[in-house]
Design an enzyme around this catalytic site. Structure first.
Site, mmCIF file in Angstrom:
data_model
loop_
_atom_site.group_PDB
_atom_site.id
_atom_site.type_symbol
_atom_site.label_atom_id
_atom_site.label_comp_id
_atom_site.label_asym_id
_atom_site.label_seq_id
_atom_site.Cartn_x
_atom_site.Cartn_y
_atom_site.Cartn_z
ATOM 1 N N CYS A 1 0.829 -1.223 0.000
ATOM 2 C CA CYS A 1 0.000 0.000 0.000
ATOM 3 C C CYS A 1 0.852 1.257 0.000
ATOM 4 O O CYS A 1 0.325 2.368 -0.107
ATOM 5 C CB CYS A 1 -0.926 0.005 1.201
ATOM 6 N N HIS B 1 -9.177 4.518 -1.186
ATOM 7 C CA HIS B 1 -7.858 3.899 -1.043
ATOM 8 C C HIS B 1 -7.591 2.912 -2.188
ATOM 9 O O HIS B 1 -7.639 1.700 -2.006
ATOM 10 C CB HIS B 1 -7.790 3.195 0.321
#
Lengths: 382, 382
Positions: free
Chosen positions: A83, A330
């Protein structure tokens, strides 16, 4: 190293973009950043992406996006750090320009996650954890974060409701961001009543996935006139074990501590000098841990900043001013670049209702895995 | 940019390493490179890998390998450019040290491909092609290379048997490389009789996959005394379209032309100055195309170099001196670093039976996709 500045920014809405391929989404952001920079090309392209090989059946995003965005022929590669892929790609582009190897570069973070069944996406996200010692035991990525949050609540005595301000603030700010995925407010009551996912993490603790891309155009700082340049004042990266059970203190983000302290030193600032902090609120617990490890709160006290109202755009340490991961969305490999774009928007004074007054120094922190890779960047307007 | 030197090298055997995890294999090469460099740590780690997320269920190799190799805490990220991931990671590490950001870095290429069914590996390899416009039509990666080879034979009038010297030379050299996967000679007759895979590519045109890792330890050149330093004299990267049908000339590797010419200019050399050339012989056709685009043969004449015996260690332009992709093996994301390690071995004079006499300047060229990303590196002993 010669100093580097961000000359242009671009971003797409974060949503289910089923009508577009991953190359389209990335090119949209790249071309917008070029236009914003007033340039027609760039010498290098750095793509931040985590899971295109798994989810989109496509490796080699470097040449793919370069070709689609009109940059065929030039230097291009993908950088992956789960991420934190977006910030990791930015750091690679930064070093390419800082070294003198390139005179200009575009960094784009992109992820297209909504074409596949959520179970497949959950499995793909779990590759950010330790395959042999965590995932093999059956734990998902949200499950790992739930274990951390549960331990934190037990250890420091917080109730679940105490985390509400992180989600409420993110949603309130996203309302004013045209690129955000969830543009609606939520209340603390709604936060408490939302559906449980993995105890104690419920739906409103967690950030939504999405399809999206964000890009920045970088050049040597000395190619621009001083005054309103957005300078990269610090770039740091630190790692920790991937497996949480291998860490000395599972409730402390050692890599955030290390990378933030190195960043403060590089930029010659202290936490009190940071006007805006785009942190990595993949789950509300991560907001608390990031604030603590980065020097804004004592260990176990990060939640208090939210309860005290200090994290809003008018507060002492504004976070998630464009919605954060929680409400802007996200798209994992893109998130780190969205954060940088948003800090630039703050330093340029382009944030309207959620503008932090006189923002001059901003920080972005991108977390890969549950703290395995953490990059901190500090930008300054000068 | 400050000059950079390679201080240490490490590699593992390429084989089916079922008893080891991908982190074990990578760490084996990293630790060997540290020992070879006489160092106990490094400031940064750059991992070249293509498919760990797809095949091994593991993203975030940066912190994973850093932790396992004793480098926990430091800067670490993965770089991906399909089969050129190894060289792309090297280029990132190079820029980090060249920029002054890091004083030392380890670049490791790693791939673990043999745990899954060959059909799954074939699908994973196909992600190096264009998912929307090639793979979606049902063509595999070997199929694309077969189309190129067939067209080449038709256009320039070569027979399949004319490609034999590339495979025969690679196998002859691999016999003397303890890390190679296929340590046995083959004859031109065996080459012609081997099993067909995708006409006209047969088994002995194609390189084998495998599990393996190779690593290099890099430092600023001025930290070493002149004399026997291995300097990075050139590092270049160029891209072309991923989809072969989008190229002006499908039989010409435009990105190899561009990156080799830029490399010659950076290093101040000409093709005639190159003592050894580790090229990317994923398929025999790629050897021919690489030699042509890099200035060692006219277009359509690359095959002649093999037939003339000019590619052996005693020839005019020795290639695949340690076995190449064909016989050393092709763990895709690791290959680019194996090539660099082998050039270092040649420049150090450590290659025994396949040593190129007085090798002082060596070149490595790593190809991602069917020519979508091509990196060229030139190393010099001085």
């Amino acid at each position: 190293m010669r100093p580097v500045a961000i000359l242009g920014i671009g971003q797409t809405i974060i949503d289910e973009q089923w009508e577009k391929s991953i190359r389209d989404i990335a090119a949209d952001a790249v071309i917008t950043a070029m236009h914003d920079a007033g340039r027609e090309s760039a010498e290098g392209l750095f793509v931040g992406n985590m899971m295109s090989g798994i989810i989109n059946g496509q490796s080699a995003l470097g040449p793919l996006v370069a070709d689609w965005a009109g940059l065929r022929g030039g230097d291009a590669a993908k950088v992956e750090a789960a991420c934190a892929s977006g910030a990791a790609a930015f750091r690679s582009g930064l070093m390419a320009v800082a070294s003198g190897e390139l005179e200009s570069a575009i960094v784009v973070g992109v992820e297209k996650m909504t074409d596949r069944h959520p179970h497949e996406v959950t499995a793909a996200l779990a590759t950010a954890a330790d395959a042999d010692y965590e995932v093999d035991m059956g734990v998902s990525f949200v499950g790992l974060n739930a274990l951390i949050m549960r331990r934190y609540m037990y250890e420091y005595g917080w109730k679940h409701a105490d985390f509400a301000p992180f989600a409420v603030n993110a949603h309130a700010n996203a309302v004013h961001n045209q690129y955000a995925r969830l543009r609606h407010t939520i209340t603390a009551e709604e936060f408490e009543k939302s559906a449980m996912i993995a105890t104690p993490i419920n739906l409103l603790d967690a950030s939504p996935i999405g399809d999206g891309a964000a890009a920045v155009y970088i050049v040597p700082a000395d190619s621009l006139l001083p005054g309103n340049r957005i300078l990269v004042a610090a770039s740091t990266s630190a790692t920790d074990t991937i497996a949480i059970h291998d860490r000395k203190e599972p409730l402390f983000l050692a890599a955030a501590y290390q990378s933030s302290r190195q960043a403060y030193q590089q930029a010659g600032v202290e936490p009190a000098d940071i006007n805006v902090f785009e942190l990595h609120d993949a789950f509300t617990i991560m907001s608390a841990l990031s604030l603590e490890a980065s020097g804004f709160a004592e260990q176990g006290k990060g939640v208090q900043l939210g309860l005290n109202g200090e994290i809003t755009p008018a507060g002492r340490i504004p976070v998630c001013t464009r919605g954060g991961l929680k409400a802007r969305g996200h798209p994992v490999g893109a998130t780190g670049v969205y954060q940088l774009v948003e800090v630039v928007q703050q330093l340029r004074g382009e944030c309207g209702e959620t503008q932090v007054p006189d923002a001059r120094i901003g920080m972005a922190q991108n977390i890969g895995g549950s703290g395995a890779t953490i990059l901190t960047h500090i930008l300054k307007r000068e």
